[in-house]
Design an enzyme around this catalytic site. Sequence first.
Site, mmCIF file in Angstrom:
data_model
loop_
_atom_site.group_PDB
_atom_site.id
_atom_site.type_symbol
_atom_site.label_atom_id
_atom_site.label_comp_id
_atom_site.label_asym_id
_atom_site.label_seq_id
_atom_site.Cartn_x
_atom_site.Cartn_y
_atom_site.Cartn_z
ATOM 1 N N ALA A 1 63.713 -27.452 60.536
ATOM 2 C CA ALA A 1 63.111 -26.303 61.212
ATOM 3 C C ALA A 1 64.231 -25.597 61.970
ATOM 4 C CB ALA A 1 62.029 -26.779 62.178
ATOM 5 N N GLU B 1 60.613 -33.018 55.403
ATOM 6 C CA GLU B 1 59.135 -33.020 55.388
ATOM 7 C C GLU B 1 58.596 -32.166 54.243
ATOM 8 O OE1 GLU B 1 59.217 -31.936 59.609
ATOM 9 O OE2 GLU B 1 57.738 -33.515 59.950
ATOM 10 N N GLU C 1 64.706 -35.701 64.356
ATOM 11 C CA GLU C 1 64.070 -34.971 65.464
ATOM 12 C C GLU C 1 64.268 -35.639 66.824
ATOM 13 O OE1 GLU C 1 62.854 -35.121 62.448
ATOM 14 O OE2 GLU C 1 61.824 -33.264 61.927
HETATM 15 N N1 COA Z 1 68.267 -24.675 62.647
HETATM 16 C C1 COA Z 1 68.957 -23.555 62.902
HETATM 17 N N2 COA Z 1 70.219 -23.350 62.460
HETATM 18 C C2 COA Z 1 70.784 -24.307 61.723
HETATM 19 C C3 COA Z 1 70.113 -25.498 61.416
HETATM 20 C C4 COA Z 1 68.802 -25.672 61.902
HETATM 21 N N3 COA Z 1 68.061 -26.759 61.640
HETATM 22 N N4 COA Z 1 70.946 -26.296 60.683
HETATM 23 C C5 COA Z 1 72.076 -25.595 60.536
HETATM 24 N N5 COA Z 1 71.981 -24.406 61.157
HETATM 25 C C6 COA Z 1 72.983 -23.350 61.253
HETATM 26 C C7 COA Z 1 74.081 -23.716 62.224
HETATM 27 O O1 COA Z 1 73.701 -23.415 63.551
HETATM 28 C C8 COA Z 1 75.187 -22.804 61.732
HETATM 29 O O2 COA Z 1 74.942 -21.499 62.180
HETATM 30 P P1 COA Z 1 76.125 -20.609 62.847
HETATM 31 O O3 COA Z 1 77.172 -20.512 61.762
HETATM 32 O O4 COA Z 1 75.468 -19.329 63.177
HETATM 33 O O5 COA Z 1 76.610 -21.413 64.018
HETATM 34 C C9 COA Z 1 74.992 -22.822 60.225
HETATM 35 O O6 COA Z 1 73.641 -23.198 60.005
HETATM 36 C C10 COA Z 1 75.896 -23.795 59.510
HETATM 37 O O7 COA Z 1 75.683 -25.086 60.090
HETATM 38 P P2 COA Z 1 76.861 -26.036 60.568
HETATM 39 O O8 COA Z 1 76.309 -26.981 61.575
HETATM 40 O O9 COA Z 1 78.052 -25.221 60.974
HETATM 41 O O10 COA Z 1 77.223 -26.786 59.194
HETATM 42 P P3 COA Z 1 77.840 -28.242 59.054
HETATM 43 O O11 COA Z 1 78.176 -28.371 57.616
HETATM 44 O O12 COA Z 1 78.928 -28.456 60.026
HETATM 45 O O13 COA Z 1 76.665 -29.256 59.434
HETATM 46 C C11 COA Z 1 74.424 -30.120 59.348
HETATM 47 C C12 COA Z 1 75.529 -29.328 58.623
HETATM 48 C C13 COA Z 1 73.162 -30.008 58.494
HETATM 49 C C14 COA Z 1 74.865 -31.587 59.473
HETATM 50 C C15 COA Z 1 74.180 -29.516 60.748
HETATM 51 O O14 COA Z 1 74.010 -28.116 60.606
HETATM 52 C C16 COA Z 1 72.960 -30.048 61.436
HETATM 53 O O15 COA Z 1 72.997 -31.152 61.958
HETATM 54 N N6 COA Z 1 71.879 -29.245 61.465
HETATM 55 C C17 COA Z 1 70.674 -29.628 62.158
HETATM 56 C C18 COA Z 1 69.914 -30.695 61.414
HETATM 57 C C19 COA Z 1 68.665 -31.087 62.185
HETATM 58 O O16 COA Z 1 68.711 -31.661 63.234
HETATM 59 N N7 COA Z 1 67.508 -30.739 61.596
HETATM 60 C C20 COA Z 1 66.223 -31.057 62.166
HETATM 61 C C21 COA Z 1 65.704 -29.942 62.977
HETATM 62 S S1 COA Z 1 64.088 -30.331 63.609
#
Ligand code: COA
Length: 260
Positions: free
Chosen positions: A66, A114, A134
Site C-alpha cells: 500500500a 495481499e 506491516e
Molecule cells: N509506498 C509508497 N512508496 C513506495 C513504496 C510504498 N509501499 N515502496 C516503494 N516506494 C517508493 C519509494 O518511496 C521510492 O520513491 P522516491 O523515489 O520518490 O523516493 C520508490 O518507490 C523506489 O523505492 P526505493 O525504496 O528507492 O527502492 P529500493 O529498491 O531501494 O527498495 C523496497 C525497494 C521495496 C525494498 C523498498 O521500497 C520498500 O521497503 N518499500 C516498502 C515496502 C513495504 O513496507 N510495504 C508495505 C507497506 S504496508
Amino acid sequence: MTYENILRTDDDGITTIAVHRPDKLNALNDQTIGELQHCFDALAADDSVKAVILTGSGEKAFVAGADISELASQTSLTARPLAMKGQKLMNTIEATPKPVVAAINGFAFGGGCEMALACHFRYASDNAVMGLPEVTLGIIPGYGGTQRLPRIIGKGRAMELILTAGRVDAEEAHRIGLVNKVFPQAELLPKTTKMLRKMLSFGPVATSFALDAVNHGSEMPLTDGLNYEATFFGLLASTNDLKEGMAAFLEKRAPNFTGS
Ligand code: COA
C-alpha cells in the site's frame, strides 16, 4: 473509465492487468485501488474475458505495498474505511468467476502480497521477494493478509512471517507453498499464459464451478462444503460440456467444449 495506474492488455480471452506506477514500485494508492476495483468489476461481467493475469509493470516490482505516503496521514476515522476498500478489492479479485493468476515479477510486499494472496494461484519470477512487513510500520496487514496467508501456507508459518516481518525469496516462497511455480523473469508471463491457454481448453462451466466450490466451500464446515461440491457435480451432469468431455475421451479425440 480511463486508467492512469493500470495497464490492460487483451489477448484472445486472456486479459493481463499490470499495476503501473513505475516511480513508486507500483505501490497501491487510493486511485490505483479504485482503478483496479473498476477494472475487476468489468472483467467479471465481460464474457470475452476467460482468464486474467495480474502482474506489476516493469522488472523490479509486482506491487511494493500500500502507498505508505497515504498511510502516514490516516486517522482512526479514515483507516478502517481504507482497509475495507482494499479488502473489497481483494474479495472482488478472489470472487472473479474465471481464473485469476498472480504473476509476481519482483517485490510483493504488504498490499502487493495481499493482492497476490487473493488471486486463485500464484506464479513468481526468480527475482520475486514477498512478505508482510506491516508491523515494521506500526500497523498490521489490512487487506486480508492476516486471514488469507494462514489459509494458504498454514497458521504457524503465517504467524512467523507476519510477526517477524519476514521476507521470502522466490525459492523459499515456493518451498512453503506461497507460490506454485517459479520461472526465470523473462519466462514468467509466457509460461503463465501457456498454462492459462491449457486451462481454457477445458470445460468452462466445470472450471467456473470448481473455482466457486473451492472459494466458497473452504469457508464452510466440511459437511456443507461437500454438499456444495455434490450440488455442482450434479448440475454439471446437465451440461453439454460433460457429454462432450466424456464422448471425446471415449472416442479418443480432443473435446470441443462450448461452455453450455
Ligand atoms: N509506498 C509508497 N512508496 C513506495 C513504496 C510504498 N509501499 N515502496 C516503494 N516506494 C517508493 C519509494 O518511496 C521510492 O520513491 P522516491 O523515489 O520518490 O523516493 C520508490 O518507490 C523506489 O523505492 P526505493 O525504496 O528507492 O527502492 P529500493 O529498491 O531501494 O527498495 C523496497 C525497494 C521495496 C525494498 C523498498 O521500497 C520498500 O521497503 N518499500 C516498502 C515496502 C513495504 O513496507 N510495504 C508495505 C507497506 S504496508
